[in-house]
Design an enzyme around this catalytic site. Structure first.
Site, mmCIF file in Angstrom:
data_model
loop_
_atom_site.group_PDB
_atom_site.id
_atom_site.type_symbol
_atom_site.label_atom_id
_atom_site.label_comp_id
_atom_site.label_asym_id
_atom_site.label_seq_id
_atom_site.Cartn_x
_atom_site.Cartn_y
_atom_site.Cartn_z
ATOM 1 N N GLU A 1 25.773 23.885 23.296
ATOM 2 C CA GLU A 1 25.702 24.996 24.252
ATOM 3 C C GLU A 1 25.748 24.537 25.711
ATOM 4 O O GLU A 1 24.994 25.019 26.561
ATOM 5 C CB GLU A 1 24.461 25.859 23.960
ATOM 6 N N GLU B 163 28.119 28.680 12.939
ATOM 7 C CA GLU B 163 26.797 29.301 12.742
ATOM 8 C C GLU B 163 26.948 30.802 12.511
ATOM 9 O O GLU B 163 26.354 31.623 13.208
ATOM 10 C CB GLU B 163 25.888 29.046 13.946
#
Length: 564
Positions: A329, A432
Protein backbone atom coordinates in the site's frame (compact mmCIF):
# COMPACT_ATOMS: atom_id res chain seq x y z
CA UNK A 1 -21.24 -21.91 -20.92
CA UNK A 2 -21.69 -21.45 -24.67
CA UNK A 3 -21.05 -18.31 -26.64
CA UNK A 4 -24.03 -16.22 -25.68
CA UNK A 5 -23.90 -13.64 -28.44
CA UNK A 6 -22.79 -14.66 -31.90
CA UNK A 7 -22.83 -11.21 -33.48
CA UNK A 8 -22.04 -9.09 -30.43
CA UNK A 9 -19.42 -6.35 -30.46
CA UNK A 10 -16.06 -7.74 -29.27
CA UNK A 11 -14.38 -6.01 -26.35
CA UNK A 12 -11.28 -3.90 -27.01
CA UNK A 13 -8.72 -4.66 -24.26
CA UNK A 14 -6.18 -2.19 -25.66
CA UNK A 15 -4.85 0.83 -23.83
CA UNK A 16 -2.18 3.28 -24.90
CA UNK A 17 -0.07 4.54 -22.00
CA UNK A 18 2.09 6.84 -24.12
CA UNK A 19 1.26 10.52 -24.46
CA UNK A 20 0.81 11.05 -28.22
CA UNK A 21 1.15 14.03 -30.54
CA UNK A 22 -2.22 13.15 -32.06
CA UNK A 23 -4.99 11.09 -30.43
CA UNK A 24 -5.88 7.67 -31.74
CA UNK A 25 -9.24 7.03 -33.33
CA UNK A 26 -12.09 6.47 -30.84
CA UNK A 27 -12.64 2.89 -29.74
CA UNK A 28 -15.75 1.27 -31.27
CA UNK A 29 -15.97 4.23 -33.67
CA UNK A 30 -17.26 6.26 -30.73
CA UNK A 31 -20.10 3.87 -29.87
CA UNK A 32 -23.19 5.91 -29.07
CA UNK A 33 -21.33 9.23 -28.90
CA UNK A 34 -22.51 11.84 -31.38
CA UNK A 35 -19.65 13.49 -33.28
CA UNK A 36 -16.92 11.68 -31.30
CA UNK A 37 -14.00 13.29 -33.20
CA UNK A 38 -15.55 16.78 -33.37
CA UNK A 39 -15.36 16.73 -37.16
CA UNK A 40 -18.88 18.21 -37.26
CA UNK A 41 -18.02 21.13 -35.03
CA UNK A 42 -20.02 21.40 -31.81
CA UNK A 43 -22.77 19.02 -32.96
CA UNK A 44 -23.89 16.88 -30.00
CA UNK A 45 -21.74 18.81 -27.52
CA UNK A 46 -22.57 21.59 -25.09
CA UNK A 47 -20.74 23.42 -22.32
CA UNK A 48 -21.11 22.17 -18.74
CA UNK A 49 -21.17 24.56 -15.81
CA UNK A 50 -19.70 27.96 -16.68
CA UNK A 51 -17.14 26.76 -19.19
CA UNK A 52 -17.01 28.04 -22.75
CA UNK A 53 -16.88 25.51 -25.59
CA UNK A 54 -14.78 25.92 -28.70
CA UNK A 55 -13.73 23.55 -31.47
CA UNK A 56 -10.15 23.97 -32.67
CA UNK A 57 -7.90 22.43 -35.29
CA UNK A 58 -4.25 21.62 -34.66
CA UNK A 59 -1.36 22.21 -37.04
CA UNK A 60 -1.56 18.54 -38.00
CA UNK A 61 -5.25 18.88 -38.88
CA UNK A 62 -6.65 17.21 -35.80
CA UNK A 63 -9.99 18.64 -34.63
CA UNK A 64 -10.81 18.73 -30.91
CA UNK A 65 -13.01 20.43 -28.32
CA UNK A 66 -11.70 22.96 -25.81
CA UNK A 67 -13.37 23.83 -22.51
CA UNK A 68 -12.01 27.25 -21.46
CA UNK A 69 -12.75 30.07 -19.01
CA UNK A 70 -13.30 27.45 -16.32
CA UNK A 71 -14.05 28.65 -12.79
CA UNK A 72 -14.97 25.37 -11.09
CA UNK A 73 -13.47 21.89 -11.21
CA UNK A 74 -16.50 20.58 -13.13
CA UNK A 75 -16.63 23.31 -15.79
CA UNK A 76 -16.10 21.48 -19.07
CA UNK A 77 -17.92 20.10 -22.11
CA UNK A 78 -20.84 17.72 -22.05
CA UNK A 79 -22.98 15.32 -24.04
CA UNK A 80 -26.31 13.81 -23.04
CA UNK A 81 -27.05 10.07 -23.18
CA UNK A 82 -29.75 7.66 -22.14
CA UNK A 83 -28.17 4.96 -19.98
CA UNK A 84 -29.83 1.59 -19.45
CA UNK A 85 -29.35 -0.02 -16.02
CA UNK A 86 -29.28 -3.45 -17.68
CA UNK A 87 -26.26 -2.59 -19.82
CA UNK A 88 -22.55 -2.29 -19.15
CA UNK A 89 -20.72 0.70 -20.62
CA UNK A 90 -17.07 1.04 -21.52
CA UNK A 91 -15.80 4.59 -21.92
CA UNK A 92 -12.71 6.17 -23.41
CA UNK A 93 -11.51 9.59 -24.53
CA UNK A 94 -8.29 11.38 -25.34
CA UNK A 95 -7.45 14.34 -23.14
CA UNK A 96 -4.93 17.16 -23.09
CA UNK A 97 -4.56 20.28 -20.94
CA UNK A 98 -3.57 23.72 -22.13
CA UNK A 99 -0.54 24.38 -19.92
CA UNK A 100 1.22 23.64 -16.66
CA UNK A 101 2.10 20.44 -14.83
CA UNK A 102 0.26 17.17 -15.42
CA UNK A 103 -3.25 17.21 -13.98
CA UNK A 104 -5.78 14.48 -13.31
CA UNK A 105 -8.89 14.73 -15.48
CA UNK A 106 -11.92 12.66 -14.45
CA UNK A 107 -14.81 11.63 -16.71
CA UNK A 108 -18.10 11.74 -14.77
CA UNK A 109 -21.72 10.99 -15.63
CA UNK A 110 -24.38 13.04 -13.85
CA UNK A 111 -27.71 11.21 -13.48
CA UNK A 112 -30.93 11.97 -11.58
CA UNK A 113 -29.87 9.45 -8.90
CA UNK A 114 -26.21 10.41 -8.50
CA UNK A 115 -22.79 10.93 -10.01
CA UNK A 116 -20.73 8.11 -11.54
CA UNK A 117 -17.01 8.52 -12.12
CA UNK A 118 -16.15 6.41 -15.15
CA UNK A 119 -12.38 6.83 -15.07
CA UNK A 120 -9.49 9.26 -14.96
CA UNK A 121 -6.15 9.99 -16.56
CA UNK A 122 -3.13 12.14 -15.83
CA UNK A 123 -3.24 14.68 -18.64
CA UNK A 124 -0.32 16.70 -19.93
CA UNK A 125 0.23 19.78 -22.02
CA UNK A 126 1.59 19.22 -25.52
CA UNK A 127 0.39 15.65 -26.03
CA UNK A 128 -2.74 13.53 -25.76
CA UNK A 129 -3.39 10.98 -22.97
CA UNK A 130 -5.92 8.16 -23.16
CA UNK A 131 -8.64 8.01 -20.53
CA UNK A 132 -10.26 4.59 -20.26
CA UNK A 133 -12.97 3.46 -17.87
CA UNK A 134 -16.50 2.19 -17.60
CA UNK A 135 -19.70 2.21 -15.59
CA UNK A 136 -23.09 0.78 -14.86
CA UNK A 137 -26.01 2.76 -13.43
CA UNK A 138 -28.58 1.88 -10.77
CA UNK A 139 -31.52 3.35 -12.67
CA UNK A 140 -32.16 3.87 -16.37
CA UNK A 141 -32.44 7.46 -17.47
CA UNK A 142 -30.75 10.56 -18.85
CA UNK A 143 -27.08 11.11 -18.04
CA UNK A 144 -24.75 13.99 -18.78
CA UNK A 145 -21.09 13.26 -19.43
CA UNK A 146 -18.65 15.92 -18.28
CA UNK A 147 -14.96 16.19 -17.39
CA UNK A 148 -13.47 17.64 -14.24
CA UNK A 149 -10.08 18.73 -12.98
CA UNK A 150 -9.19 20.36 -9.66
CA UNK A 151 -7.24 23.13 -11.38
CA UNK A 152 -9.79 25.49 -13.00
CA UNK A 153 -7.08 27.67 -14.55
CA UNK A 154 -6.30 25.08 -17.21
CA UNK A 155 -8.29 24.50 -20.38
CA UNK A 156 -9.40 20.89 -20.94
CA UNK A 157 -9.07 19.52 -24.47
CA UNK A 158 -11.15 16.51 -25.50
CA UNK A 159 -11.14 14.26 -28.57
CA UNK A 160 -11.92 10.71 -29.79
CA UNK A 161 -14.66 10.07 -27.23
CA UNK A 162 -16.33 6.66 -27.04
CA UNK A 163 -19.19 5.21 -25.01
CA UNK A 164 -19.98 1.63 -25.98
CA UNK A 165 -22.92 -0.24 -24.40
CA UNK A 166 -22.88 -4.01 -23.99
CA UNK A 167 -25.66 -6.33 -22.94
CA UNK A 168 -24.98 -8.75 -20.09
CA UNK A 169 -24.94 -11.56 -22.65
CA UNK A 170 -22.33 -9.77 -24.73
CA UNK A 171 -20.20 -9.10 -21.65
CA UNK A 172 -20.33 -12.75 -20.63
CA UNK A 173 -19.45 -13.75 -24.19
CA UNK A 174 -16.26 -11.66 -23.90
CA UNK A 175 -15.39 -13.62 -20.77
CA UNK A 176 -16.14 -16.91 -22.47
CA UNK A 177 -14.05 -16.05 -25.53
CA UNK A 178 -11.14 -14.88 -23.39
CA UNK A 179 -11.19 -18.07 -21.31
CA UNK A 180 -11.28 -20.20 -24.45
CA UNK A 181 -8.28 -18.27 -25.80
CA UNK A 182 -6.02 -17.85 -22.75
CA UNK A 183 -7.13 -20.41 -20.13
CA UNK A 184 -7.92 -23.44 -22.30
CA UNK A 185 -6.40 -25.56 -25.06
CA UNK A 186 -7.90 -28.16 -27.39
CA UNK A 187 -7.46 -31.85 -26.62
CA UNK A 188 -8.22 -34.86 -28.86
CA UNK A 189 -8.52 -38.21 -27.10
CA UNK A 190 -8.81 -41.61 -28.75
CA UNK A 191 -9.69 -44.82 -26.91
CA UNK A 192 -8.38 -48.04 -28.44
CA UNK A 193 -8.14 -51.67 -27.38
CA UNK A 194 -4.93 -53.70 -27.12
CA UNK A 195 -4.95 -54.29 -30.87
CA UNK A 196 -5.31 -50.61 -31.71
CA UNK A 197 -8.97 -50.92 -32.60
CA UNK A 198 -10.96 -47.76 -31.82
CA UNK A 199 -13.47 -48.12 -28.99
CA UNK A 200 -16.70 -46.38 -29.96
CA UNK A 201 -19.37 -45.14 -27.57
CA UNK A 202 -17.18 -45.63 -24.51
CA UNK A 203 -17.62 -43.40 -21.47
CA UNK A 204 -14.48 -41.59 -20.30
CA UNK A 205 -13.90 -39.70 -17.07
CA UNK A 206 -11.60 -36.66 -17.43
CA UNK A 207 -10.73 -35.39 -13.96
CA UNK A 208 -8.72 -32.23 -13.34
CA UNK A 209 -6.21 -32.84 -10.55
CA UNK A 210 -4.43 -29.48 -10.56
CA UNK A 211 -5.19 -26.16 -12.21
CA UNK A 212 -2.35 -24.11 -13.68
CA UNK A 213 -4.10 -20.83 -12.88
CA UNK A 214 -3.53 -20.01 -9.20
CA UNK A 215 -6.77 -19.64 -7.22
CA UNK A 216 -6.54 -19.51 -3.45
CA UNK A 217 -7.78 -18.12 -0.17
CA UNK A 218 -6.11 -16.44 2.79
CA UNK A 219 -5.73 -18.37 6.06
CA UNK A 220 -4.68 -17.48 9.59
CA UNK A 221 -3.51 -19.28 12.72
CA UNK A 222 -7.07 -20.39 13.53
CA UNK A 223 -6.62 -23.20 11.01
CA UNK A 224 -3.75 -24.82 12.93
CA UNK A 225 -5.87 -26.59 15.56
CA UNK A 226 -9.19 -26.78 13.74
CA UNK A 227 -9.63 -29.96 11.72
CA UNK A 228 -12.93 -28.83 10.21
CA UNK A 229 -11.31 -25.62 8.94
CA UNK A 230 -8.38 -27.63 7.58
CA UNK A 231 -10.68 -30.04 5.78
CA UNK A 232 -12.73 -27.26 4.23
CA UNK A 233 -9.67 -25.32 3.04
CA UNK A 234 -7.47 -28.14 1.78
CA UNK A 235 -10.27 -29.71 -0.23
CA UNK A 236 -10.50 -26.50 -2.27
CA UNK A 237 -7.25 -24.54 -2.51
CA UNK A 238 -3.60 -24.92 -3.45
CA UNK A 239 -2.62 -21.27 -2.92
CA UNK A 240 -2.78 -19.03 0.13
CA UNK A 241 -1.63 -15.86 1.86
CA UNK A 242 -1.30 -15.56 5.64
CA UNK A 243 -3.69 -12.88 6.83
CA UNK A 244 -1.42 -11.26 9.46
CA UNK A 245 1.14 -13.79 10.65
CA UNK A 246 4.01 -12.74 8.38
CA UNK A 247 3.65 -8.99 8.96
CA UNK A 248 6.36 -7.07 10.81
CA UNK A 249 4.14 -6.19 13.76
CA UNK A 250 3.40 -9.91 14.23
CA UNK A 251 7.02 -11.01 13.87
CA UNK A 252 8.73 -8.35 16.01
CA UNK A 253 6.18 -6.78 18.38
CA UNK A 254 9.03 -5.86 20.74
CA UNK A 255 12.26 -4.57 19.24
CA UNK A 256 14.89 -7.31 18.86
CA UNK A 257 12.49 -10.02 20.10
CA UNK A 258 11.43 -11.84 16.95
CA UNK A 259 8.57 -14.33 16.94
CA UNK A 260 7.92 -16.43 13.84
CA UNK A 261 6.06 -19.17 15.68
CA UNK A 262 2.69 -18.71 13.98
CA UNK A 263 4.16 -18.06 10.52
CA UNK A 264 6.39 -21.13 10.81
CA UNK A 265 3.46 -23.32 11.83
CA UNK A 266 1.26 -22.03 9.01
CA UNK A 267 4.03 -22.62 6.49
CA UNK A 268 4.52 -26.17 7.76
CA UNK A 269 0.78 -26.76 7.43
CA UNK A 270 0.73 -25.35 3.89
CA UNK A 271 3.73 -27.42 2.85
CA UNK A 272 2.16 -30.60 4.19
CA UNK A 273 -0.75 -30.15 1.78
CA UNK A 274 1.22 -28.87 -1.20
CA UNK A 275 -0.21 -25.36 -0.83
CA UNK A 276 1.87 -22.50 -2.29
CA UNK A 277 2.25 -19.38 -0.12
CA UNK A 278 2.49 -15.69 -0.98
CA UNK A 279 4.70 -13.79 1.50
CA UNK A 280 2.61 -10.96 2.95
CA UNK A 281 4.19 -8.60 3.71
CA UNK A 282 7.76 -7.40 4.18
CA UNK A 283 6.79 -3.76 4.84
CA UNK A 284 3.50 -1.89 5.13
CA UNK A 285 3.73 1.79 4.22
CA UNK A 286 0.76 2.73 6.42
CA UNK A 287 2.02 4.33 9.68
CA UNK A 288 -0.89 2.70 11.59
CA UNK A 289 0.42 -0.81 10.97
CA UNK A 290 4.02 -0.56 12.09
CA UNK A 291 5.26 -2.37 15.19
CA UNK A 292 4.50 0.01 18.07
CA UNK A 293 8.20 0.78 18.61
CA UNK A 294 8.92 1.74 14.98
CA UNK A 295 7.19 5.12 14.32
CA UNK A 296 9.30 7.07 16.81
CA UNK A 297 12.67 5.78 15.60
CA UNK A 298 14.94 8.47 14.12
CA UNK A 299 15.78 7.90 10.43
CA UNK A 300 19.14 6.23 11.01
CA UNK A 301 17.72 3.76 13.51
CA UNK A 302 14.66 3.13 11.32
CA UNK A 303 16.93 2.31 8.38
CA UNK A 304 18.84 -0.18 10.53
CA UNK A 305 15.63 -1.76 11.85
CA UNK A 306 14.18 -2.02 8.32
CA UNK A 307 17.40 -3.59 7.06
CA UNK A 308 17.23 -6.15 9.86
CA UNK A 309 13.55 -6.84 9.12
CA UNK A 310 13.94 -7.53 5.42
CA UNK A 311 17.02 -9.70 5.96
CA UNK A 312 15.26 -11.63 8.73
CA UNK A 313 11.94 -12.45 7.04
CA UNK A 314 13.17 -12.95 3.48
CA UNK A 315 16.19 -15.05 4.48
CA UNK A 316 13.98 -17.15 6.73
CA UNK A 317 11.41 -17.95 4.07
CA UNK A 318 13.27 -17.67 0.76
CA UNK A 319 12.58 -20.67 -1.43
CA UNK A 320 9.42 -21.39 0.59
CA UNK A 321 7.16 -18.64 -0.76
CA UNK A 322 6.24 -17.94 -4.37
CA UNK A 323 5.95 -14.17 -3.94
CA UNK A 324 6.62 -11.25 -1.63
CA UNK A 325 4.46 -8.19 -1.13
CA UNK A 326 7.60 -6.16 -0.57
CA UNK A 327 5.94 -2.79 -0.02
CA UNK A 328 2.27 -2.93 0.88
CA UNK A 329 0.00 0.00 0.00
CA UNK A 330 2.66 2.52 -0.99
CA UNK A 331 0.22 4.30 -3.30
CA UNK A 332 -1.91 5.43 -0.38
CA UNK A 333 0.81 5.80 2.25
CA UNK A 334 4.46 6.84 2.46
CA UNK A 335 5.69 6.10 5.98
CA UNK A 336 9.08 4.82 4.86
CA UNK A 337 9.55 7.40 2.11
CA UNK A 338 8.79 10.22 4.55
CA UNK A 339 11.43 8.91 6.95
CA UNK A 340 14.07 7.42 4.64
CA UNK A 341 13.65 9.38 1.40
CA UNK A 342 11.78 8.98 -1.86
CA UNK A 343 13.80 5.97 -3.05
CA UNK A 344 12.95 3.81 0.00
CA UNK A 345 10.66 1.50 -1.95
CA UNK A 346 13.18 1.04 -4.77
CA UNK A 347 15.89 0.12 -2.27
CA UNK A 348 13.66 -2.42 -0.52
CA UNK A 349 12.81 -4.11 -3.83
CA UNK A 350 16.47 -4.27 -4.77
CA UNK A 351 17.33 -5.74 -1.39
CA UNK A 352 14.53 -8.32 -1.58
CA UNK A 353 15.66 -9.31 -5.06
CA UNK A 354 19.18 -9.87 -3.77
CA UNK A 355 17.88 -12.13 -0.99
CA UNK A 356 15.34 -14.15 -2.99
CA UNK A 357 15.84 -14.35 -6.74
CA UNK A 358 13.01 -16.82 -7.34
CA UNK A 359 9.97 -15.25 -5.68
CA UNK A 360 7.92 -12.66 -7.56
CA UNK A 361 8.17 -9.21 -5.98
CA UNK A 362 4.84 -7.38 -5.76
CA UNK A 363 3.47 -3.95 -5.19
CA UNK A 364 0.09 -4.36 -3.51
CA UNK A 365 -2.65 -1.78 -3.08
CA UNK A 366 -6.40 -1.24 -3.00
CA UNK A 367 -9.00 0.70 -5.01
CA UNK A 368 -7.18 0.53 -8.34
CA UNK A 369 -9.88 -1.75 -9.73
CA UNK A 370 -12.51 -1.21 -7.06
CA UNK A 371 -13.13 2.54 -6.98
CA UNK A 372 -12.69 5.03 -9.84
CA UNK A 373 -13.10 7.90 -7.38
CA UNK A 374 -9.96 7.23 -5.32
CA UNK A 375 -7.28 9.54 -6.78
CA UNK A 376 -4.47 7.92 -4.80
CA UNK A 377 -4.63 4.57 -6.56
CA UNK A 378 -5.94 5.11 -10.07
CA UNK A 379 -4.32 2.93 -12.73
CA UNK A 380 -2.30 6.00 -13.75
CA UNK A 381 -1.08 6.39 -10.17
CA UNK A 382 -0.11 2.72 -10.09
CA UNK A 383 1.85 3.03 -13.33
CA UNK A 384 3.52 6.18 -12.01
CA UNK A 385 4.56 4.35 -8.82
CA UNK A 386 6.14 1.60 -10.89
CA UNK A 387 8.08 4.23 -12.83
CA UNK A 388 9.08 5.91 -9.57
CA UNK A 389 10.55 2.63 -8.33
CA UNK A 390 12.41 2.24 -11.64
CA UNK A 391 13.69 5.81 -11.40
CA UNK A 392 14.82 5.05 -7.86
CA UNK A 393 17.29 2.53 -9.24
CA UNK A 394 15.48 -0.82 -9.16
CA UNK A 395 15.54 -2.52 -12.56
CA UNK A 396 14.61 -6.06 -11.57
CA UNK A 397 11.32 -7.97 -11.95
CA UNK A 398 8.13 -6.49 -10.51
CA UNK A 399 4.58 -7.78 -10.26
CA UNK A 400 1.30 -5.94 -9.72
CA UNK A 401 -0.96 -6.78 -6.77
CA UNK A 402 -4.52 -5.44 -7.02
CA UNK A 403 -6.21 -6.13 -3.69
CA UNK A 404 -9.84 -6.18 -4.78
CA UNK A 405 -11.74 -5.05 -1.65
CA UNK A 406 -15.03 -4.21 -3.33
CA UNK A 407 -17.95 -2.22 -1.91
CA UNK A 408 -19.86 -1.08 -5.00
CA UNK A 409 -18.95 -3.41 -7.84
CA UNK A 410 -18.39 -1.68 -11.18
CA UNK A 411 -17.40 -4.49 -13.55
CA UNK A 412 -16.79 -2.32 -16.67
CA UNK A 413 -14.46 -0.09 -14.67
CA UNK A 414 -12.72 -3.12 -13.18
CA UNK A 415 -12.01 -4.50 -16.65
CA UNK A 416 -10.76 -1.17 -17.97
CA UNK A 417 -8.52 -0.61 -14.94
CA UNK A 418 -6.87 -4.00 -15.47
CA UNK A 419 -6.45 -3.09 -19.14
CA UNK A 420 -4.57 0.03 -18.09
CA UNK A 421 -2.18 -1.51 -15.57
CA UNK A 422 -1.63 -4.42 -17.98
CA UNK A 423 -0.02 -1.93 -20.37
CA UNK A 424 3.03 -2.17 -18.07
CA UNK A 425 3.61 -5.72 -19.31
CA UNK A 426 4.02 -6.91 -15.69
CA UNK A 427 2.32 -9.96 -14.14
CA UNK A 428 -0.94 -9.16 -12.33
CA UNK A 429 -2.61 -10.93 -9.41
CA UNK A 430 -5.86 -10.01 -7.66
CA UNK A 431 -4.53 -10.53 -4.16
CA UNK A 432 -7.21 -9.90 -1.50
CA UNK A 433 -10.65 -10.35 -3.03
CA UNK A 434 -13.73 -9.68 -0.93
CA UNK A 435 -17.06 -7.92 -1.36
CA UNK A 436 -18.79 -5.83 1.31
CA UNK A 437 -21.86 -7.19 3.05
CA UNK A 438 -25.24 -6.72 1.42
CA UNK A 439 -28.12 -8.61 -0.11
CA UNK A 440 -26.25 -9.01 -3.40
CA UNK A 441 -22.87 -9.95 -1.87
CA UNK A 442 -22.73 -13.44 -3.38
CA UNK A 443 -23.85 -12.29 -6.83
CA UNK A 444 -21.32 -9.46 -6.76
CA UNK A 445 -18.56 -11.87 -5.73
CA UNK A 446 -19.47 -14.12 -8.65
CA UNK A 447 -19.18 -11.17 -11.04
CA UNK A 448 -15.79 -10.15 -9.65
CA UNK A 449 -14.28 -13.64 -9.73
CA UNK A 450 -15.49 -14.38 -13.24
CA UNK A 451 -14.23 -11.03 -14.52
CA UNK A 452 -10.83 -11.48 -12.88
CA UNK A 453 -10.38 -15.05 -14.08
CA UNK A 454 -11.43 -14.21 -17.63
CA UNK A 455 -9.18 -11.18 -18.04
CA UNK A 456 -6.18 -12.23 -20.17
CA UNK A 457 -3.76 -10.14 -18.09
CA UNK A 458 -4.61 -11.67 -14.69
CA UNK A 459 -2.25 -14.41 -13.49
CA UNK A 460 -3.76 -15.41 -10.13
CA UNK A 461 -6.51 -14.73 -7.57
CA UNK A 462 -6.50 -14.93 -3.77
CA UNK A 463 -9.70 -14.53 -1.71
CA UNK A 464 -9.41 -12.51 1.51
CA UNK A 465 -11.64 -14.74 3.63
CA UNK A 466 -9.48 -16.18 6.39
CA UNK A 467 -11.88 -17.57 9.01
CA UNK A 468 -12.15 -16.38 12.59
CA UNK A 469 -14.75 -17.40 15.20
CA UNK A 470 -15.53 -13.70 15.70
CA UNK A 471 -15.96 -13.07 11.97
CA UNK A 472 -13.83 -12.58 8.88
CA UNK A 473 -12.21 -9.33 7.74
CA UNK A 474 -15.21 -8.46 5.59
CA UNK A 475 -16.43 -11.60 3.86
CA UNK A 476 -16.70 -15.13 5.21
CA UNK A 477 -17.24 -18.12 2.94
CA UNK A 478 -18.60 -20.42 5.69
CA UNK A 479 -20.37 -20.26 9.01
CA UNK A 480 -18.60 -21.35 12.20
CA UNK A 481 -19.47 -24.99 11.45
CA UNK A 482 -17.79 -24.69 8.04
CA UNK A 483 -21.02 -25.01 6.16
CA UNK A 484 -20.95 -22.83 3.06
CA UNK A 485 -22.55 -19.42 3.07
CA UNK A 486 -23.87 -18.17 -0.30
CA UNK A 487 -20.42 -16.70 -0.96
CA UNK A 488 -18.89 -20.12 -0.37
CA UNK A 489 -21.32 -21.65 -2.83
CA UNK A 490 -20.15 -19.12 -5.43
CA UNK A 491 -16.54 -20.12 -4.83
CA UNK A 492 -17.37 -23.82 -5.09
CA UNK A 493 -19.15 -23.26 -8.39
CA UNK A 494 -16.12 -21.40 -9.76
CA UNK A 495 -13.85 -24.23 -8.56
CA UNK A 496 -16.03 -26.91 -10.16
CA UNK A 497 -15.91 -25.05 -13.47
CA UNK A 498 -12.28 -24.06 -13.67
CA UNK A 499 -10.17 -25.55 -10.87
CA UNK A 500 -11.37 -29.11 -10.35
CA UNK A 501 -13.63 -29.98 -13.22
CA UNK A 502 -14.75 -33.55 -13.85
CA UNK A 503 -15.93 -34.23 -17.40
CA UNK A 504 -17.87 -37.33 -18.44
CA UNK A 505 -17.38 -37.91 -22.16
CA UNK A 506 -18.44 -40.45 -24.78
CA UNK A 507 -16.20 -41.46 -27.67
CA UNK A 508 -17.51 -41.22 -31.23
CA UNK A 509 -17.64 -43.97 -33.85
CA UNK A 510 -13.87 -43.79 -34.31
CA UNK A 511 -13.12 -43.76 -30.59
CA UNK A 512 -12.42 -40.02 -30.48
CA UNK A 513 -13.49 -37.33 -28.06
CA UNK A 514 -12.50 -33.69 -28.57
CA UNK A 515 -12.73 -30.95 -25.96
CA UNK A 516 -11.35 -27.60 -24.87
CA UNK A 517 -9.87 -28.09 -21.39
CA UNK A 518 -8.64 -25.63 -18.77
CA UNK A 519 -4.84 -25.68 -18.43
CA UNK A 520 -3.67 -28.09 -15.74
CA UNK A 521 -3.02 -31.72 -14.83
CA UNK A 522 -5.62 -34.38 -15.58
CA UNK A 523 -6.36 -38.04 -15.03
CA UNK A 524 -8.18 -39.85 -17.82
CA UNK A 525 -9.92 -43.18 -17.23
CA UNK A 526 -12.76 -45.36 -18.45
CA UNK A 527 -16.03 -44.96 -16.60
CA UNK A 528 -16.91 -47.67 -14.10
CA UNK A 529 -19.43 -49.39 -16.37
CA UNK A 530 -16.91 -49.65 -19.23
CA UNK A 531 -14.06 -50.74 -16.99
CA UNK A 532 -15.91 -53.62 -15.43
CA UNK A 533 -18.17 -54.65 -18.30
CA UNK A 534 -15.90 -54.76 -21.37
CA UNK A 535 -17.32 -55.48 -24.76
CA UNK A 536 -17.01 -59.12 -25.77
CA UNK A 537 -14.04 -58.61 -28.11
CA UNK A 538 -12.26 -55.98 -25.96
CA UNK A 539 -10.01 -56.59 -23.03
CA UNK A 540 -9.99 -53.64 -20.65
CA UNK A 541 -8.15 -53.59 -17.33
CA UNK A 542 -10.17 -52.17 -14.44
CA UNK A 543 -7.15 -50.00 -13.52
CA UNK A 544 -6.63 -48.27 -16.86
CA UNK A 545 -5.89 -44.56 -16.43
CA UNK A 546 -3.71 -41.98 -18.11
CA UNK A 547 -2.27 -38.77 -16.67
CA UNK A 548 -1.69 -35.80 -18.94
CA UNK A 549 -1.04 -32.06 -18.80
CA UNK A 550 -2.84 -29.37 -20.78
CA UNK A 551 -0.81 -26.21 -21.31
CA UNK A 552 -1.09 -23.11 -23.43
CA UNK A 553 -0.68 -24.10 -27.07
CA UNK A 554 -2.17 -23.38 -30.47
CA UNK A 555 -1.76 -27.05 -31.35
CA UNK A 556 -4.31 -29.73 -30.48
CA UNK A 557 -2.99 -32.09 -27.79
CA UNK A 558 -3.30 -35.66 -29.07
CA UNK A 559 -3.87 -38.37 -26.43
CA UNK A 560 -4.43 -42.09 -26.90
CA UNK A 561 -5.73 -44.21 -24.03
CA UNK A 562 -4.98 -47.89 -24.47
CA UNK A 563 -7.29 -50.45 -22.97
CA UNK A 564 -5.22 -53.57 -22.27
Amino acid sequence: MGILTVNGVPYDYSYTAECLKNPNKPQYGGGIVINPELNDGEKGWTSFGNAKLQVQRSETGNVFAVAYRRNQSFDSISQEFFLDKKKLYTFSAWVQISHGDAATVVATFKTPTGYYDAGATKSKSGCWSMLKGGLTVNESGTAHLYFQSENPSIDIWIDSVSLQPFTEEEWKSHQYQSIEKVRKSKVRIQAVDNKGKPLANRTLIIEQKFATFPFGCAINKNILNNQAYQNWFTSRFKYTTFENEMKWYANEPIQNLEDYTAADALLEFANSYGVSVRGHNVFWDDPKYQPSWVPNLPPQQLAAAANKRINSVVRRYWGQVIAWDVMNENLHFNFFESKLGGTASAKFYAQARGLDRNAALFLNDYNTIENPSDPMSTPDSYLSKIQEIRNGGYRGPLSIGLEGHFINVNIPYMRSAIDKVASSGLPIWITEVDVGAGSDQAAALDQVLREAHAHPAVNGIILWSAWSPTGCYRMCLTDNNFQNLPTGDVVDEIISQFFGAVVTATTDANGFYEASLVHGDYQLSFAHSDRYQPHEKDEISPQISHNFNVEASDDVLQIKILAN
